[in-house]
Motif scaffolding. Structure first.
Motif, mmCIF file in Angstrom:
data_model
loop_
_atom_site.group_PDB
_atom_site.id
_atom_site.type_symbol
_atom_site.label_atom_id
_atom_site.label_comp_id
_atom_site.label_asym_id
_atom_site.label_seq_id
_atom_site.Cartn_x
_atom_site.Cartn_y
_atom_site.Cartn_z
ATOM 1 N N LYS A 1 32.716 33.488 32.308
ATOM 2 C CA LYS A 1 33.450 33.702 33.554
ATOM 3 C C LYS A 1 33.891 35.171 33.645
ATOM 4 N N GLY A 2 34.416 35.667 32.522
ATOM 5 C CA GLY A 2 34.831 37.071 32.489
ATOM 6 C C GLY A 2 33.647 37.992 32.701
ATOM 7 N N LEU A 3 32.532 37.624 32.098
ATOM 8 C CA LEU A 3 31.322 38.450 32.218
ATOM 9 C C LEU A 3 30.844 38.480 33.672
ATOM 10 N N ALA A 4 30.835 37.296 34.298
ATOM 11 C CA ALA A 4 30.365 37.221 35.689
ATOM 12 C C ALA A 4 31.240 38.089 36.584
ATOM 13 N N ASP B 1 28.573 44.384 37.784
ATOM 14 C CA ASP B 1 28.591 45.215 38.996
ATOM 15 C C ASP B 1 27.889 44.458 40.123
ATOM 16 N N ARG B 2 28.715 43.923 41.034
ATOM 17 C CA ARG B 2 28.157 43.058 42.055
ATOM 18 C C ARG B 2 27.212 43.787 43.008
ATOM 19 N N LEU C 1 21.875 38.457 44.829
ATOM 20 C CA LEU C 1 22.075 37.425 43.812
ATOM 21 C C LEU C 1 23.523 37.488 43.330
ATOM 22 N N THR C 2 24.264 36.425 43.588
ATOM 23 C CA THR C 2 25.663 36.375 43.153
ATOM 24 C C THR C 2 25.733 35.630 41.827
#
Lengths: 428, 921
Positions: free
Chosen positions: B381-384, B388-389, B395-396
């Motif tokens: 979760k932290g990684l997601a 860098d969005r 792609l989310t």
């Protein structure tokens, strides 16, 4: 029961009037809601064991049924008065409404002292009570339940009489029956657990981790014991319990700084709820005067025994560490003490919200009985938790928006719901 | 120093270890009344940070250099020049040994600084003139930390408030440092008081108000320009600057300074005049926002107050939110505060709450541990969130809505229901499941579970998350149960009941035969085990009565058998249409290397028709689950790929084979057999799948310090242009050893039975027992009978305390009986080395994404996959001389007194099987 000079009904009406004013209720609504819709006063002749006959005075008060069938207990008490029953019926209306269960408020009673009556004589009273009002009560009109000095056994006698007279099987006529005879799993623990479901949510709002909190509990009856049980499961520590000693006719507080152990205390408690002094001492409990529970250095106070426990005269003894009072008992805090708690920013979960778990589970029992299909304990307690939590957050939201105490919010929500139901039905 | 504090060491600017360089005489003077360690302990215990800086002493320059050379000194404080070497030499050599360490100079006598040539003030990071008493030392530590923080752009988050000093007089400056540092320190308990997690406390400590000399930035003007509105106070002996709170250094006290900082209580005023209310914490602010109508301008007074309370996340989010203007900032701020308050007490994992409406969240019920899967998900979760969005435009990356029942809930469940692990040992699986399903969940959690059932309307999976799963070499992959539920139906009661049953079933799986066998084989006991349960929304889309994601995958940062153009470190990703069960159970999948995504492991042309995925797993909606049939696969169905095409999901996932020219074309645009090769994604780059997987695998491997395996699933939106990739699970895995533990070259040629170039494991394995499936053909229909036979032989070998060599065709443990023999772990628990032979002429690739494979690699078993050539040249007839303890049509058990050996070169992926003593083969 009735204290000299104190009239519970007047107090209930005063409370109502104050909230009605804040809600700006119309006059007709005020007139309707400040008094019961219906009252039944009747005589119950019973043949005693010695062959003589005695006539007992019985009541049933139906305060309001706009939101659903009336719901309320039947009390056997020698000092019962019509005004006490009226007040209690009104409070039942508000309790059902704040918990958002589709029931109205009622209460009943018989002036008698069960201590002086044999079981057969008590059965006669129960059956006589039903014979007098069976046409005005029932699963879809008014659903009685156990209360002061009545039990599951009394409910079964009443049910049997009702079914005899009605010519059918109506387990939903009455609640508080034993499991297996139409009773619901989870009913025994429901009131105490309900207190903790509210307490848990309040602590979240106070940003306190329940597992790191401590509490002092007044009382060691059904409500207190199940309150402690669930609180312990959440990791909370109860530092003391205060309970009545039947022999000495006074209360004592049993203290263990590292936390009382419920199972061992239960094992040394007699059927009157008195804890054995010597055994408690051997188990490492310190015994102090009954009133001293209030000055414990804890985060939470849970009065779960008597009315008028926190008063103007002892409220100042409450430790500065206390952040929350969860009222497991009915009316444990006097209005004067309530103002002091409010000024000290101590959150108070009002009685008719905190102990609504009992009536909510009674409602579940009634629902199951009407379906003649019974739920697992998980389902009952899951629903109870859901109902209690929703009710608490409803009240808390109003408290936040209006910046008022929880008690005031709870009354406002309850009364406005009942008034709204009366309006929607076109009564006023 | 605790482990967790150590772990934070590199990410904070805190001084953890200081060296005081002072002669014995000076030290006596310095510590005359209070030892320095006591002064530091007193100060740091007030802050309750879990550490106090260590202090070493050196009586001279030489001794000091010895300590600095040893490493780990964050701050060296020199009290008066040392007697045994020139100051300049000490500074020069100290800097050479520890370029990042700070050097400060402390003296009582300003005259020391004026001695020509003796001290070069600019060579130190800072110089302090000592007033009365030792108390300045803890303030020097704090001040030097402030300097480290502001000097390091990786640490300075750009929001902390700053007190700037602009004072020429050394004595005044030292007094000002003490007053300013004390004012900052006095605020720490109020900020950190409610934070229970150490990590949270340390983070708040890092974000405190900093104190700094303006001269360091070229004077006051330049410093003000550099730090802008971060400067909350200037202490200056010059004239005050308009608009900036200032204090003169004379008669400065902690109280003076504190009065000039942002007040601890926030007072909101209506248009700056009428007081609307005040608050001292976030809870108070939430209430204030509810009960008042703040104007947009009031954010300007709330913002610095939030910064002073180190609530940087809220400030950043609000700053970004307000850039879009004209939105309801008050409602947004209330939401942020609510979320922050929930996460405040428990580190990064938020407690489950029934008031939250946030969709993609990761929460916990209970206060115990999260278990292996839970911890992995928390990390993902932290990684997601940290990726860098902007980099992956369409792609989310997310983690599905998840709630973890912590291990204390499991303990409570066992306790409340009187379920004793010792007594359960003697019960059958059926009895255990029945006992658990009839037990009650703890009353502390059922309301939360019910609420979860109320708000989640998509299918859910309930997975085990055991404490032992944390261990790298004991992955427990697929050992405990996972339960997938369609969670359909409009009745909350029914959905709640099914989820409750699923939790109880997962709990029961801790004690079932399969788990017990695994625990025994890994030397663990049920008593060591604690189980958390992960309840997670299943990723997918509804297609009629079916529910499945467009694709699922397993990525591994290390590839045991890379494609010739790739390196093992490039990793590998296995993909399949539908639910990931196809991959984790060893079915037909597509494999690619994220660094070279165009390289195909399917082969080209007609060859790939034999290897491609033909069926997929999906969840079938079913409103009823019977408790006596309750199991992990109860609602999962295997469907033909044509169904996915009818559902319209294949166009982005497959190519079409053209027999006219023996080529494949991306998409479903033409008639012909479909090849599941994900060409539209990997070759036409419709989505940056390879790039994302590479980044995620790299970042995870860096953080865990070992190779990793990640399960994921992806949904492509109806527009075909955008997609969501959900990270589902993280495990550490074992890479290949650097050194071989077996000397293959020492084995005489005439003793070698077979050679293999695709292996796992490392070392020499000796066996007396061989369980061998005859031939190279698979008969899918009779697979169950064969598995039972193998299981029986395995039990015999296991009961005698030995291990066996297992030989058979195809992929061991595959769910597809046409790809391999579908044994479960408890059927072969006594295996030491397993050999896979080709099926007919077809070599079956080892499935690196499967749970079975994960167990083999982590338990360091030997694993040999023979290709057709190796199998053809193996001298199987050499085994004919070994006595048979059992033989049937399909399988035989050979028992040799002399034994056979398998030698595996763990570094080079080679192995030989040897019959020692030489033989005629």
């Amino acid at each position: 029961m009735a204290e000299k000079g104190f009239n519970a009904y007047k107090m209930a009406q005063d409370q109502f009037d104050a909230v009605a004013e804040k809600l700006e209720l119309d006059q007709a609504s005020r007139n309707l809601l400040r008094e019961p819709l219906r009252e039944y006063h009747f005589s119950i002749p019973v043949r005693m064991d010695d062959g003589t006959y005695r006539v007992f005075k019985g009541f049933r008060v139906q305060h309001n049924d706009a939101r659903g069938p009336c719901k309320g207990g039947i009390r056997f008490h020698p000092q019962e008065t019509a005004d006490t029953v009226r007040a209690l019926a009104m409070w039942m209306t508000w309790k059902c409404a704040v918990a958002d269960i589709p029931l109205g408020g009622g209460k009943g009673g018989v002036i008698c002292d069960p201590h002086d009556l044999s079981m057969r004589e008590q059965e006669g009273i129960c059956r006589g009570w039903v014979r007098q009002v069976y046409q005005n009560v029932g699963p879809f009109k008014d659903v009685p339940a156990p209360d002061v000095m009545t039990s599951g056994q009394h409910m079964l006698w009443m049910l049997d009489e009702y079914e005899k007279l009605s010519g059918g099987k109506y387990p939903g006529f009455i609640t508080g029956k034993p499991v297996g005879m139409g009773g619901s799993l989870g009913r025994t623990e429901a009131t105490g657990y309900g207190v903790i479901y509210h307490t848990r949510e309040a602590l979240k709002d106070l940003e306190m981790d329940i597992s790191k909190t401590t509490a002092a509990v007044q009382g060691f009856g059904n409500v207190a014991q199940y309150t402690i049980e669930l609180y312990n499961q959440y990791g909370g520590t109860v530092k003391c319990v205060s309970c009545w000693n039947q022999q000495e006719k006074k209360a004592y507080t049993f203290v263990k700084e590292e936390g009382i152990y419920l199972k061992e205390l239960r094992s040394i408690t007699d059927r009157y709820g008195s804890i054995d002094f010597d055994k408690a001492k051997a188990m490492g409990y310190e015994r102090i005067p009954g009133d001293d529970w209030i000055e414990m250095n804890v985060d939470i106070l849970i009065p779960a025994a008597l009315e008028n426990s926190i008063t103007a005269s002892n409220v100042d003894r409450i430790d500065k560490r206390v952040k929350l009072v969860s009222e497991g008992a009915n009316g444990p805090t006097t209005p004067e003490a309530d103002s002091v708690l409010s000024s000290r920013k101590i959150m108070v979960i009002p009685d008719f919200l905190a102990n609504a778990g009992g009536v909510t589970c009674s409602y579940f029992e009634q629902v199951q009985c009407n379906m003649n299909y019974y739920w697992s304990r998980d389902e009952v307690l899951g629903k109870l938790d859901e109902k209690m939590t929703q009710a608490f957050h409803g009240v808390l939201d109003l408290t936040k928006h209006r910046n008022i105490p929880l008690r005031e919010s709870a009354y406002m929500i309850a009364i406005s719901r009942v008034a709204e139901a009366c309006h929607l039905r076109g009564w006023i | 120093m605790s482990e967790s504090v150590d772990a934070d060491r590199d990410t904070t600017s805190s001084v953890r270890h200081m060296l005081l360089i002072a002669s014995e005489f000076d030290r006596l003077y310095l510590e005359g009344e209070v030892p320095i360690i006591t002064a530091l302990s007193k100060r740091y215990s007030e802050a309750d940070l879990g550490f106090v800086p260590d202090v070493d002493f050196a009586s001279g320059g030489q001794q000091a250099l010895g300590s600095i050379e040893g490493g780990g000194i964050d701050l060296a404080l020199v009290f008066n020049p040392p007697a045994d070497m020139p100051m300049g030499d000490l500074i020069e050599r100290a800097r050479a040994f520890s370029p990042a360490g700070k050097l400060a100079f402390l003296t009582r006598n300003k005259g020391v600084l004026d001695q020509e040539g003796e001290i070069d003030p600019s060579a130190f990071d800072s110089i302090f003139l000592m007033p009365e008493g030792i108390e300045i030392v803890p303030r020097i530590v704090q001040f030097m930390e402030d300097r480290s923080y502001l000097d390091d752009p990786d640490r300075d988050e750009g929001l902390s408030h700053i007190i700037l000093l602009d004072i020429e007089n050394m004595a005044d400056r030292s007094h000002a440092i003490i007053a300013a540092c004390d004012a900052v320190w006095a605020r720490l308990p109020g900020i950190m008081g409610r934070k229970t997690a150490l990590k949270e406390k340390i983070r708040a400590f890092e974000r405190r108000i900093r104190v700094m000399d303006a001269i360091r930035y070229g004077g006051l003007e330049k410093a003000l320009h550099r730090f802008g509105d971060r400067v909350s106070l200037v202490i200056s002996d010059q004239a005050p600057i308009k608009g900036i709170p200032s204090l003169p250094p004379l008669e400065l006290t902690e109280e003076n300074v504190s009065d000039m900082l942002i007040p601890e209580d926030l007072v909101l005023k209506d248009e700056g005049v009428t007081e609307l209310g005040s608050c001292g914490d976030l809870r108070g602010l939430e209430r204030l926002l509810y009960s008042t109508r703040p104007s947009p301008d009031q954010w300007k007074s709330i913002r610095p107050w939030l910064i002073s309370r180190t609530e940087f996340e809220i400030v950043r989010d609000m700053d970004a939110f307000l850039r879009d203007a004209s939105q309801d900032w008050k409602a947004h701020l209330i939401d942020l505060i609510k979320e922050r308050r929930r996460s405040g007490g428990s580190g990064s994992v938020m407690d489950f709450t029934r008031s939250a409406q946030v969709k993609d969240e990761f929460t916990r019920i209970g206060s115990g541990q999260l278990g292996g899967k839970g911890r992995g998900l928390s990390f993902l979760k932290g990684l997601a969130m940290s990726l860098d969005r902007g980099k992956y435009s369409n792609l989310t990356i997310k983690v599905p809505r998840t709630v973890v029942l912590a291990t204390d809930v499991f303990d409570q469940f066992l306790k409340n229901n009187g379920l004793d692990p010792e007594k359960l040992k003697d019960e059958t699986d059926e009895r255990i499941v029945d006992l658990f399903l009839r037990s009650d969940l703890p009353s502390t959690i059922i309301g939360d579970i019910r609420h979860f059932a109320d708000i989640v309307r998509n299918p859910v999976i309930i997975r085990s998350s055991s404490l032992l799963e944390d261990a790298l070499f004991q992955p427990f992959a697929g050992i405990y149960a996972s339960v997938m539920l369609s969670n359909s139906g409009h009745e909350l009661d029914r959905r709640f009941k099914h989820i409750s049953m699923g939790i109880k079933y997962v709990y029961a799986s801790t004690f079932l035969k399969r788990a017990r066998a695994y625990l025994e084989s890994t030397g663990n006991h049920n008593a060591d085990e604690k189980m958390a349960a992960v309840i997670q929304e299943v990723v997918g889309n509804t297609h009629g009565e079916l529910y499945y994601p467009d694709l699922s995958g397993v990525g591994r940062s290390y590839d045991y058998w890379p494609f010739p153009t790739c390196r093992s470190e490039d990793g590998t990703v296995s993909l399949a249409v539908g639910l990931g069960k196809m991959i984790v159970d060893g079915g037909a999948t597509f494999k690619f290397c994220p660094v070279h995504p165009r390289s195909s492991f399917l082969g080209g042309g007609r060859e790939c028709l034999d290897r491609t995925q033909r069926r997929f797993y999906a969840l079938k909606f079913s409103p009823t689950v019977r408790s006596n049939e309750f199991g992990e696969d109860v609602q999962i169905v295997l469907e033909d790929l044509s169904r996915a095409e009818e559902d319209g999901v294949l166009d982005s996932l497959v190519s079409t084979y053209s027999c006219e020219n023996d080529r494949t074309y991306p998409g479903c645009g033409r008639d012909g057999p479909r090849i599941v090769d994900f060409a539209p994604i990997l070759q036409m780059k419709r989505f940056p799948m390879a790039e994302v997987m590479k980044d995620i695998l790299d970042a995870s491997q860096r953080s865990l310090g070992t190779p990793v395996e990640i399960e994921f699933a992806m949904n492509i939106f109806d527009d075909g242009e955008n997609a969501e990739l959900y990270l589902l699970q993280l495990r550490s895995m074992r890479g290949r050893d650097r050194r071989s533990l077996a000397d293959l070259d020492s084995v005489p040629e005439d003793e070698i039975v077979l050679r293999c170039g695709r292996t796992m494991g490392n070392g020499e394995f000796a066996f007396n027992d061989i369980i061998m499936v005859k031939g190279r053909e698979l008969e899918g229909r009779s697979a169950d009978a064969l598995v039972k036979e193998i299981g029986k032989l395995n039990k015999e070998v296991s009961s005698s305390g030995r291990k066996h060599l297992l030989i058979g065709p195809g992929r061991w443990g595959s769910c597809d009986p046409w790809l391999g023999i579908p044994v479960a772990w408890n059927d072969i628990s006594a295996v030491g080395v397993m050999v896979e032979r080709p099926v007919g002429d077809r070599m079956i690739d080892p499935s690196q994404g499967s749970h079975f494979f994960q167990n083999i690699s982590s338990l360091r078993l030997g694993y040999l996959t023979l290709d057709a050539e190796e199998d053809g040249s193996a001298l199987w007839s050499a085994l004919d001389d070994i006595p048979k303890a059992y033989e049937s049509d399909r399988v035989m058990h050979l028992r040799s007194e002399r034994g056979v050996r398998v030698l595996i070169d763990g570094s080079g992926s080679r192995a030989v099987m040897q019959i020692p003593g030489g033989q005629k083969v």
